[in-house]
Design a protein around this motif. Structure first.
Motif, PDB file in Angstrom:
ATOM      1  N   MET A   1      -0.955  -0.306  13.428  1.00  0.00           N
ATOM      2  CA  MET A   1      -1.588  -0.795  12.328  1.00  0.00           C
ATOM      3  C   MET A   1      -1.457  -2.343  12.320  1.00  0.00           C
ATOM      4  SD  MET A   1      -1.171   0.233   8.376  1.00  0.00           S
ATOM      5  CE  MET A   1      -1.021   1.986   8.538  1.00  0.00           C
ATOM      6  N   LYS A   2      -2.789  -2.999  12.151  1.00  0.00           N
ATOM      7  CA  LYS A   2      -2.599  -4.470  12.182  1.00  0.00           C
ATOM      8  C   LYS A   2      -2.786  -4.964  10.988  1.00  0.00           C
ATOM      9  CE  LYS A   2      -4.766  -7.586  15.430  1.00  0.00           C
ATOM     10  NZ  LYS A   2      -5.509  -7.589  16.804  1.00  0.00           N
ATOM     11  N   MET A   3      -1.829  -5.670  10.539  1.00  0.00           N
ATOM     12  CA  MET A   3      -2.367  -6.350   9.067  1.00  0.00           C
ATOM     13  C   MET A   3      -2.848  -7.512   9.105  1.00  0.00           C
ATOM     14  SD  MET A   3       1.396  -5.478   7.206  1.00  0.00           S
ATOM     15  CE  MET A   3       2.369  -6.490   8.407  1.00  0.00           C
ATOM     16  N   GLU A   4      -4.041  -7.684   8.374  1.00  0.00           N
ATOM     17  CA  GLU A   4      -4.900  -8.833   8.311  1.00  0.00           C
ATOM     18  C   GLU A   4      -5.511  -9.354   7.104  1.00  0.00           C
ATOM     19  OE1 GLU A   4      -6.785  -9.081  12.968  1.00  0.00           O
ATOM     20  OE2 GLU A   4      -8.130  -9.051  11.201  1.00  0.00           O
ATOM     21  N   ASN A   5      -4.426  -9.769   6.365  1.00  0.00           N
ATOM     22  CA  ASN A   5      -4.708 -10.286   5.013  1.00  0.00           C
ATOM     23  C   ASN A   5      -4.385 -11.832   4.873  1.00  0.00           C
ATOM     24  OD1 ASN A   5      -5.454 -10.636   2.388  1.00  0.00           O
ATOM     25  ND2 ASN A   5      -3.280 -10.098   1.536  1.00  0.00           N
ATOM     26  N   LEU A   6      -5.158 -12.406   5.891  1.00  0.00           N
ATOM     27  CA  LEU A   6      -5.079 -13.806   6.259  1.00  0.00           C
ATOM     28  C   LEU A   6      -5.012 -14.757   5.161  1.00  0.00           C
ATOM     29  CD1 LEU A   6      -7.601 -14.013   9.273  1.00  0.00           C
ATOM     30  CD2 LEU A   6      -5.119 -13.562   9.277  1.00  0.00           C
ATOM     31  N   PRO A   7      -4.172 -15.950   4.990  1.00  0.00           N
ATOM     32  CA  PRO A   7      -3.893 -16.607   6.322  1.00  0.00           C
ATOM     33  C   PRO A   7      -2.428 -15.955   6.433  1.00  0.00           C
ATOM     34  CG  PRO A   7      -3.316 -18.114   4.447  1.00  0.00           C
ATOM     35  CD  PRO A   7      -4.245 -16.925   4.000  1.00  0.00           C
ATOM     36  N   VAL A   8      -1.595 -15.333   5.673  1.00  0.00           N
ATOM     37  CA  VAL A   8      -0.154 -15.081   5.847  1.00  0.00           C
ATOM     38  C   VAL A   8       0.215 -13.812   5.566  1.00  0.00           C
ATOM     39  CG1 VAL A   8       0.525 -17.394   5.548  1.00  0.00           C
ATOM     40  CG2 VAL A   8       0.488 -15.845   3.513  1.00  0.00           C
ATOM     41  N   ASN A   9      -0.650 -12.744   5.457  1.00  0.00           N
ATOM     42  CA  ASN A   9      -0.384 -11.420   5.313  1.00  0.00           C
ATOM     43  C   ASN A   9       0.283 -10.973   3.963  1.00  0.00           C
ATOM     44  OD1 ASN A   9      -1.718 -10.267   7.206  1.00  0.00           O
ATOM     45  ND2 ASN A   9      -0.228 -10.070   8.786  1.00  0.00           N
ATOM     46  N   SER A  10       0.113 -11.726   2.826  1.00  0.00           N
ATOM     47  CA  SER A  10       1.020 -11.794   1.749  1.00  0.00           C
ATOM     48  C   SER A  10       0.687 -10.264   1.032  1.00  0.00           C
ATOM     49  CB  SER A  10       0.508 -12.775   0.636  1.00  0.00           C
ATOM     50  OG  SER A  10      -0.544 -12.831   0.393  1.00  0.00           O
ATOM     51  N   LEU A  11       1.643  -9.640   0.535  1.00  0.00           N
ATOM     52  CA  LEU A  11       1.121  -8.351   0.030  1.00  0.00           C
ATOM     53  C   LEU A  11       0.488  -8.526  -1.388  1.00  0.00           C
ATOM     54  CD1 LEU A  11       4.667  -6.906   1.204  1.00  0.00           C
ATOM     55  CD2 LEU A  11       2.663  -7.091   2.549  1.00  0.00           C
ATOM     56  N   SER A  12      -0.629  -8.588  -1.310  1.00  0.00           N
ATOM     57  CA  SER A  12      -1.396  -8.601  -2.638  1.00  0.00           C
ATOM     58  C   SER A  12      -1.758  -7.100  -3.107  1.00  0.00           C
ATOM     59  CB  SER A  12      -2.576  -9.212  -2.570  1.00  0.00           C
ATOM     60  OG  SER A  12      -3.563  -8.753  -1.646  1.00  0.00           O
ATOM     61  N   LEU A  13      -2.119  -6.939  -4.490  1.00  0.00           N
ATOM     62  CA  LEU A  13      -2.591  -5.665  -4.950  1.00  0.00           C
ATOM     63  C   LEU A  13      -3.438  -5.039  -3.924  1.00  0.00           C
ATOM     64  CD1 LEU A  13      -2.158  -3.364  -6.951  1.00  0.00           C
ATOM     65  CD2 LEU A  13      -3.541  -4.579  -8.578  1.00  0.00           C
ATOM     66  N   ASP A  14      -4.635  -5.539  -3.681  1.00  0.00           N
ATOM     67  CA  ASP A  14      -5.827  -5.238  -2.892  1.00  0.00           C
ATOM     68  C   ASP A  14      -5.318  -4.855  -1.302  1.00  0.00           C
ATOM     69  OD1 ASP A  14      -7.552  -5.546  -4.734  1.00  0.00           O
ATOM     70  OD2 ASP A  14      -8.442  -7.411  -3.947  1.00  0.00           O
ATOM     71  N   PHE A  15      -4.330  -5.632  -0.885  1.00  0.00           N
ATOM     72  CA  PHE A  15      -3.903  -5.410   0.459  1.00  0.00           C
ATOM     73  C   PHE A  15      -3.067  -4.025   0.292  1.00  0.00           C
ATOM     74  CE2 PHE A  15      -0.433  -5.475   3.394  1.00  0.00           C
ATOM     75  CZ  PHE A  15      -1.243  -5.764   4.669  1.00  0.00           C
ATOM     76  N   LEU A  16      -2.079  -4.202  -0.532  1.00  0.00           N
ATOM     77  CA  LEU A  16      -1.109  -2.903  -0.870  1.00  0.00           C
ATOM     78  C   LEU A  16      -2.114  -1.716  -1.001  1.00  0.00           C
ATOM     79  CD1 LEU A  16       1.643  -4.390  -2.848  1.00  0.00           C
ATOM     80  CD2 LEU A  16       1.808  -3.719  -0.647  1.00  0.00           C
ATOM     81  N   THR A  17      -3.086  -1.847  -1.664  1.00  0.00           N
ATOM     82  CA  THR A  17      -3.878  -0.555  -1.951  1.00  0.00           C
ATOM     83  C   THR A  17      -4.553   0.055  -0.573  1.00  0.00           C
ATOM     84  OG1 THR A  17      -4.440  -1.521  -4.005  1.00  0.00           O
ATOM     85  CG2 THR A  17      -5.692   0.194  -3.156  1.00  0.00           C
ATOM     86  N   GLU A  18      -5.059  -0.913   0.067  1.00  0.00           N
ATOM     87  CA  GLU A  18      -5.795  -0.726   1.704  1.00  0.00           C
ATOM     88  C   GLU A  18      -4.499  -0.029   2.377  1.00  0.00           C
ATOM     89  OE1 GLU A  18      -8.366  -2.984   4.606  1.00  0.00           O
ATOM     90  OE2 GLU A  18      -8.821  -3.542   2.432  1.00  0.00           O
ATOM     91  N   PHE A  19      -3.381  -0.767   2.346  1.00  0.00           N
ATOM     92  CA  PHE A  19      -2.452  -0.540   3.527  1.00  0.00           C
ATOM     93  C   PHE A  19      -1.859   1.201   3.258  1.00  0.00           C
ATOM     94  CE2 PHE A  19       2.130   0.304   3.886  1.00  0.00           C
ATOM     95  CZ  PHE A  19       2.437  -0.009   5.678  1.00  0.00           C
ATOM     96  N   LEU A  20      -2.217   1.554   1.844  1.00  0.00           N
ATOM     97  CA  LEU A  20      -1.535   2.838   1.533  1.00  0.00           C
ATOM     98  C   LEU A  20      -2.748   3.888   1.926  1.00  0.00           C
ATOM     99  CD1 LEU A  20       0.032   2.019  -2.101  1.00  0.00           C
ATOM    100  CD2 LEU A  20       1.212   3.149   0.039  1.00  0.00           C
TER     101      LEU A  20
END
Ligand code: CO8
Length: 229
Positions: free
Chosen positions: A1-20
């Motif tokens: 699984m390649k994380m791509e929440n650019l620029p720094v892959n900070s764990l935002s709510l949207d990112f965490l939701t998609e990650f889950l």
């Protein structure tokens, strides 16, 4: 699984939701036994929790955000798959980099951590540097990874470790050459072949078509046949 929440892959709510959602898909896929968690950002594994999610928002937002952070840890830490954090860089496939706080938690929640040996990279729970106390489950995850004394020191000082230091205390299981080292060692040879590919093919063809070589190969094949009986 390649994380791509650019620029720094900070764990935002949207990112965490998609990650889950992505993790759940893999968990439910019977053909999938393991996951390598890595980053598509150029230098960073993950910058940790998205600071913008913890600043100037409502209490409801903070609660929703924190629940998603908990969920990320609960799912990853208890995953039924083999989980590996690849905190490194191999060509364009794996990620490079730093892994502070939430990123470190994410990596520690995996079964195994591989990190590129680049002096610019660092990993650790650095909350203390931000004036924040690490929650008990951050702390316990670290204790379970590197032991009580090393965790105490690490959290009290908010330390970020270089790859060799992280390997020494067991925060990283396996250091590996970064793309820079790998590229430095291999690129000249690769470039040389790429520049002379056609002539290299011609060399091979003129060598292999020589009568003497063909004869040797034939004898060799016969010898192998005899050996097999
Ligand atoms: N959240 C949101 N945005 C961030 C974050 C972050 N964690 N980190 C960096 N950014 C943003 C920067 O503000 C910058 O934005 P912009 O381009 O709009 O100015 C952009 O990302 C790029 O950042 P840099 O220019 O700094 O990029 P570098 O490549 O030079 O450095 C680093 C990247 C090393 C990741 C650096 O940005 C850094 O050190 N960031 C801070 C990392 C950090 O301290 N994270 C910890 C967050 S707290 C946490 O995870 C646990 C908190 C637990 C709370 C418990 C409460 C009870």
């Amino acid at each position: 699984m390649k994380m791509e929440n650019l620029p720094v892959n900070s764990l935002s709510l949207d990112f965490l939701t998609e990650f889950l959602i992505s993790l759940e898909k893999l968990e439910n896929d019977r053909g999938c036994r393991g996951v390598i968690l890595t980053s598509g950002a150029p230098k960073i594994f993950s910058a940790g929790l998205d600071i913008m999610e913890m600043y100037g928002k409502s209490a409801e937002h903070y609660a929703e955000f924190w629940k998603a952070v908990q969920e990320m840890w609960l799912r990853l830490y208890q995953s039924n798959m083999v989980t590996i954090a690849a905190i490194n860089a191999i060509s364009s496939f794996l990620c490079q980099g730093s892994s502070p706080a939430g990123g470190c938690l994410m990596a520690m929640s995996c079964d195994y951590r591989i990190m590129a040996e680049n002096p610019k990279y660092s990993i650790g729970l650095n909350e203390t540097q931000l004036g924040i106390v690490a929650p008990f489950w951050f702390k316990d995850t670290m204790v379970n990874t590197i032991g009580n004394r090393a965790t105490e020191r690490s959290l009290e000082l908010g330390l970020l470790y270089s790859p060799p230091e992280a390997h020494k205390i067991g925060l990283v299981d396996q250091p590996c050459p970064s793309d820079i080292t790998k590229s430095m060692m291999r690129k000249p040879t690769v470039d040389r072949l790429l520049a002379h590919r056609e002539s290299d093919i011609q060399n091979f063809v003129s060598f292999i078509t020589k009568d003497s070589i063909q004869k040797s190969l034939q004898m060799y094949m016969e010898m192998l046949k005899q050996r097999r009986g």
